[in-house]
Structure formats: structure tokens, C-alpha cells
Motif scaffolding. Structure first.
Motif, PDB file in Angstrom:
ATOM      1  N   SER A   1      -2.329  -5.772   7.549  1.00 36.59           N
ATOM      2  CA  SER A   1      -1.043  -5.385   8.113  1.00 36.59           C
ATOM      3  C   SER A   1      -0.518  -6.604   8.861  1.00 36.59           C
ATOM      4  CB  SER A   1      -1.188  -4.212   9.079  1.00 36.59           C
ATOM      5  OG  SER A   1       0.021  -4.067   9.819  1.00 36.59           O
TER       6      SER A   1
ATOM      7  N   ALA B   1       0.335   5.151   3.294  1.00 36.83           N
ATOM      8  CA  ALA B   1      -0.310   4.020   2.631  1.00 36.83           C
ATOM      9  C   ALA B   1      -1.562   4.500   1.910  1.00 36.83           C
ATOM     10  CB  ALA B   1      -0.660   2.944   3.648  1.00 36.83           C
ATOM     11  N   ASN B   2      -1.770   4.012   0.707  1.00 35.50           N
ATOM     12  CA  ASN B   2      -2.925   4.391  -0.087  1.00 35.50           C
ATOM     13  C   ASN B   2      -3.607   3.116  -0.575  1.00 35.50           C
ATOM     14  OD1 ASN B   2      -4.702   5.171  -2.173  1.00 35.50           O
ATOM     15  ND2 ASN B   2      -3.484   7.003  -2.595  1.00 35.50           N
ATOM     16  N   ARG B   3      -4.642   2.712   0.136  1.00 31.56           N
ATOM     17  CA  ARG B   3      -5.353   1.472  -0.176  1.00 31.56           C
ATOM     18  C   ARG B   3      -5.951   1.493  -1.576  1.00 31.56           C
ATOM     19  NH1 ARG B   3      -8.364  -0.625   5.242  1.00 31.56           N
ATOM     20  NH2 ARG B   3      -6.736  -0.075   6.709  1.00 31.56           N
ATOM     21  N   GLU B   4      -6.544   2.606  -1.955  1.00 32.57           N
ATOM     22  CA  GLU B   4      -7.209   2.684  -3.255  1.00 32.57           C
ATOM     23  C   GLU B   4      -6.214   2.587  -4.411  1.00 32.57           C
ATOM     24  OE1 GLU B   4     -10.469   2.362  -4.019  1.00 32.57           O
ATOM     25  OE2 GLU B   4     -10.521   1.920  -1.875  1.00 32.57           O
TER      26      GLU B   4
ATOM     27  N   VAL C   1      -3.664  -6.291  -0.248  1.00 32.46           N
ATOM     28  CA  VAL C   1      -2.920  -5.041  -0.091  1.00 32.46           C
ATOM     29  C   VAL C   1      -2.267  -5.104   1.279  1.00 32.46           C
ATOM     30  CG1 VAL C   1      -3.083  -2.540   0.084  1.00 32.46           C
ATOM     31  CG2 VAL C   1      -4.512  -3.780  -1.572  1.00 32.46           C
ATOM     32  N   THR C   2      -0.937  -5.047   1.302  1.00 31.83           N
ATOM     33  CA  THR C   2      -0.180  -5.156   2.544  1.00 31.83           C
ATOM     34  C   THR C   2       0.301  -3.791   3.014  1.00 31.83           C
ATOM     35  OG1 THR C   2       1.844  -5.540   1.282  1.00 31.83           O
ATOM     36  CG2 THR C   2       0.630  -7.502   2.032  1.00 31.83           C
TER      37      THR C   2
ATOM     38  N   ALA D   1       0.804  -1.223   0.000  1.00 31.99           N
ATOM     39  CA  ALA D   1       0.000   0.000   0.000  1.00 31.99           C
ATOM     40  C   ALA D   1       0.838   1.274   0.000  1.00 31.99           C
ATOM     41  CB  ALA D   1      -0.931   0.019   1.210  1.00 31.99           C
TER      42      ALA D   1
ATOM     43  N   TYR E   1      -7.279  -6.114   2.713  1.00 31.69           N
ATOM     44  CA  TYR E   1      -6.342  -5.098   3.195  1.00 31.69           C
ATOM     45  C   TYR E   1      -5.796  -5.580   4.529  1.00 31.69           C
ATOM     46  CZ  TYR E   1      -8.809  -2.464  -0.335  1.00 31.69           C
ATOM     47  OH  TYR E   1      -9.364  -2.065  -1.525  1.00 31.69           O
TER      48      TYR E   1
ATOM     49  N   ILE F   1      -0.750  -1.713   5.237  1.00 35.79           N
ATOM     50  CA  ILE F   1      -1.758  -0.657   5.345  1.00 35.79           C
ATOM     51  C   ILE F   1      -1.550   0.236   6.554  1.00 35.79           C
ATOM     52  CG2 ILE F   1      -3.480  -1.946   4.030  1.00 35.79           C
ATOM     53  CD1 ILE F   1      -4.818  -2.655   6.731  1.00 35.79           C
TER      54      ILE F   1
ATOM     55  N   LYS G   1      -5.164  -1.010  -4.587  1.00 36.52           N
ATOM     56  CA  LYS G   1      -6.251  -1.803  -5.190  1.00 36.52           C
ATOM     57  C   LYS G   1      -6.264  -1.608  -6.705  1.00 36.52           C
ATOM     58  CE  LYS G   1     -11.266  -2.314  -5.226  1.00 36.52           C
ATOM     59  NZ  LYS G   1     -12.537  -1.863  -4.643  1.00 36.52           N
TER      60      LYS G   1
END
Length: 142
Positions: free
Chosen positions: A122, A100-103, A92-93, A69, A120, A95, A106
């Protein structure tokens, strides 16, 4: 089978899923461990290793494609997931990291061809691990 670029957190995720407290070390070759397969990041970043991933994937029930992420590079080629003969899910690791940007992560997984679930997590804090463990159990992968 876990795949993803160097430093994405594949081994850390594997250790967390297996409740293994060992510090992750660089994966040098494909490793089979308690029903899971860990792969070196170079195998997803160097096309000459793609055939090794494809052959190894035949031993897996499910492919877990990893995206950090906090790393916004497009390392995995578009449609990469389509080369595998098994379903491909995304994780997605990292986080918990600053920035960190999840979107964005993704988006990278979707570009690489992930069409199944995206989780998502950690490995450091444990956030999101229960959902992945439950998903794997429902699929008979753990």
C-alpha cells in the motif's frame, strides 16, 4: 521499470519507493526518474504500444508488473511478461482498500506470466514497501 494498467498505482508506488511525498499525477509518457522507469498504463492496455515497452525494458534491470488489488479485470494478456528481456516481478497495490482481494490480484499477475516474487503493498499506508525496497537493493536495482 514499472508497468501495469491505468490507475493501478504505478506512480504512487514509485513515489513511495523514492520517499517522494508528491501527489501522483497521470503519467503521460515514459519517464526516467532516479534509476526507475515509470510507464503510462495505456502502454500495457494497447497492443500498438507493446514494442515501446519491450524496447524500454532493455534499459531496465527488472520489470515490476503492477496489479490493483481492488480491480479484478483481466487487463494484461496471458503470458504478457514473456515479451520482456528482463526478470518480471509482481506487485499487488492498493491492499488497504475496501474490497481488496490479494489472491485474485495475484492470480491476474500469474496469468500475465509473472514467475518471480510477488509483493503486496500500500503506497498510502506504507505496508509492504520495506520488502520491495529490500528486494530491489538485493538485486542492485535501487
Amino acid at each position: 521499470m514499472l508497468i501495469g494498467p491505468v490507475g493501478a498505482g504505478k506512480t504512487s508506488l514509485l513515489n513511495a519507493l523514492q520517499h517522494n511525498c508528491r501527489k501522483a499525477q497521470k503519467t503521460q509518457s515514459i519517464c526516467f526518474s532516479s534509476g526507475m522507469i515509470d510507464t503510462p498504463g495505456e502502454y500495457t492496455q494497447m497492443p500498438r504500444f507493446y514494442s515501446s515497452l519491450a524496447v524500454t525494458a532493455t534499459e531496465a534491470k527488472l520489470i515490476i508488473m503492477i496489479q490493483d488489488a481492488s480491480d479484478f479485470r483481466a487487463v494484461l494478456p496471458p503470458g504478457f511478461a514473456s515479451m520482456f528481456p528482463r526478470p518480471v516481478v509482481g506487485v499487488v497495490t492498493k491492499i488497504d482498500r475496501d474490497g481488496a482481494n490479494r489472491e485474485k490480484a495475484k492470480e491476474r499477475l500469474l496469468q500475465a506470466g509473472v514467475r518471480e516474487a510477488i509483493f503486496y503493498v500500500s503506497a498510502h499506508t506504507g505496508e509492504g514497501l520495506a520488502e520491495v525496497i529490500q528486494f530491489l537493493a538485493e538485486r542492485g536495482c535501487k
